[in-house]
Design a protein around this motif. Structure first.
Motif, PDB file in Angstrom:
ATOM      1  N   ALA A   1      -6.282  -4.167   9.878  1.00  0.00           N
ATOM      2  CA  ALA A   1      -6.553  -5.386  10.649  1.00  0.00           C
ATOM      3  C   ALA A   1      -5.965  -6.614   9.972  1.00  0.00           C
TER       4      ALA A   1
ATOM      5  N   ARG B   1      -3.217  -6.566   8.284  1.00  0.00           N
ATOM      6  CA  ARG B   1      -1.760  -6.421   8.204  1.00  0.00           C
ATOM      7  C   ARG B   1      -1.207  -6.068   9.577  1.00  0.00           C
ATOM      8  N   PRO B   2      -1.043  -7.060  10.456  1.00  0.00           N
ATOM      9  CA  PRO B   2      -0.532  -6.788  11.808  1.00  0.00           C
ATOM     10  C   PRO B   2       0.874  -6.209  11.808  1.00  0.00           C
ATOM     11  N   ASP B   3       1.599  -6.331  10.702  1.00  0.00           N
ATOM     12  CA  ASP B   3       2.953  -5.767  10.627  1.00  0.00           C
ATOM     13  C   ASP B   3       2.933  -4.253  10.462  1.00  0.00           C
TER      14      ASP B   3
ATOM     15  N   VAL C   1       1.454  -0.928  12.005  1.00  0.00           N
ATOM     16  CA  VAL C   1       0.815  -0.409  13.222  1.00  0.00           C
ATOM     17  C   VAL C   1       0.168   0.931  12.896  1.00  0.00           C
ATOM     18  N   ARG C   2      -1.134   0.944  12.912  1.00  0.00           N
ATOM     19  CA  ARG C   2      -1.873   2.136  12.507  1.00  0.00           C
ATOM     20  C   ARG C   2      -1.475   3.351  13.343  1.00  0.00           C
TER      21      ARG C   2
ATOM     22  N   LYS D   1       5.645   0.609  16.462  1.00  0.00           N
ATOM     23  CA  LYS D   1       5.144   0.108  17.742  1.00  0.00           C
ATOM     24  C   LYS D   1       4.098   1.086  18.240  1.00  0.00           C
ATOM     25  N   GLU D   2       3.081   0.571  18.914  1.00  0.00           N
ATOM     26  CA  GLU D   2       2.025   1.456  19.403  1.00  0.00           C
ATOM     27  C   GLU D   2       2.580   2.503  20.360  1.00  0.00           C
TER      28      GLU D   2
END
Length: 278
Positions: free
Chosen positions: A39, A41-43, A45-46, A78-79
């Motif tokens: 959360a 680290r928006p860079d 993507v889990r 990317k998600e």
């Protein structure tokens, strides 16, 4: 997260060996990245992190199988998106190659290249070569042969006594219980009194004489416990020799049983003591 995030790259059919990873980064502690860390680290993507998008933001270590020129399917940063034909050395760089995968049957031996054959084992001792990492941090010196300070080279050597017992129990047991090797048994002789007063008296007398001869003796003279239970417990405990004061105790005759072979013989008190003391 207070520490640094490090990404670890391994082939999709392999698992990361956390023990190897911890050893590599010691003395720093290794923890898995959590949802809260993502959360922040928006860079990253889990579930879809790819090495081609890390750049200088995250250190990337990888298994040697992720060699330059090899192509992979990875997260696309990317998600719900993956990328194909991501080539090591072209689309991403590895900061450091580290052996971090769980070893599998058939993996090449790091020394001779022969395929490894894996089997189950119990670790009962270990050696860690610590080198001078901690000695340097502590400035730990001793006087050398020439009287000048010399930095200590450290090592850690351990033997797990409880693990050794577990290994012995696994390898020296039958359907009745433990079968202690004579060299490490907790006692040399297990004397069992079948229950009557004459049997108990004889058992205690023989046990005392065996102790005087230098033997370690375990005596079962429990009152109110049936002979069957005592015999079962003796086999469960697994002392190498079981000496029973039973039905012929009034005649001065004992039964000697070898726990390992199951062989039994009747002996006089003097012969039993001589045999066990030999």
């Amino acid at each position: 997260m207070d520490g640094e995030i490090v990404a670890v790259g391994v082939p999709g059919d392999r698992e990361v060996d956390l023990g190897k990873l911890e050893e590599h980064f010691a003395p720093a502690a290794v923890e898995m990245v959590t949802e809260a860390d993502f959360a922040g680290r928006p860079d990253l993507v889990r579930g879809y992190v790819g090495p081609q998008g890390l750049g200088d933001k995250v250190k990337y270590v990888a298994d040697p199988r992720v060699a330059p020129g090899t192509a992979w399917i990875t997260g696309a940063n990317k998600e719900h998106t993956h990328a194909r034909n991501v080539v090591a050395g072209r689309d991403f760089e590895v900061d450091e190659y580290v052996d971090v995968v769980v070893v599998r049957d058939g993996d090449p031996c790091p020394k001779c290249g022969t395929g490894l054959k894996l089997d189950r084992a119990i670790e009962i001792g270990h050696i860690f070569q610590l080198g001078r990492k901690y000695a340097d941090a502590l400035k730990l010196d001793v006087l050398g042969q020439n009287g000048k300070p010399v930095r200590v080279t450290m090592g850690s050597y351990g033997v797990g006594v409880s693990r050794a017992v577990a290994a012995l129990a696994e390898q020296h047991a039958d359907e009745h219980g433990l079968v202690w090797p004579r060299e490490v048994a907790p006692a040399d002789v297990h004397v069992v009194a079948a229950g009557k007063a004459v049997q108990t008296e004889l058992a205690l007398d023989v046990a005392e004489r065996l102790r005087a001869a230098g033997l370690r003796v375990l005596v079962d003279d429990r009152a109110g416990v049936s002979p069957g239970v005592k015999f079962t417990d003796a086999e469960l405990i697994g002392v190498p020799q079981i000496l029973v004061a039973g039905r012929r105790s009034a005649e001065g005759v004992l039964e000697l049983k070898d726990r390992k072979t199951g062989e039994r013989e009747e002996l006089s008190v003097e012969d039993a003591i001589a045999r066990l003391s030999a």
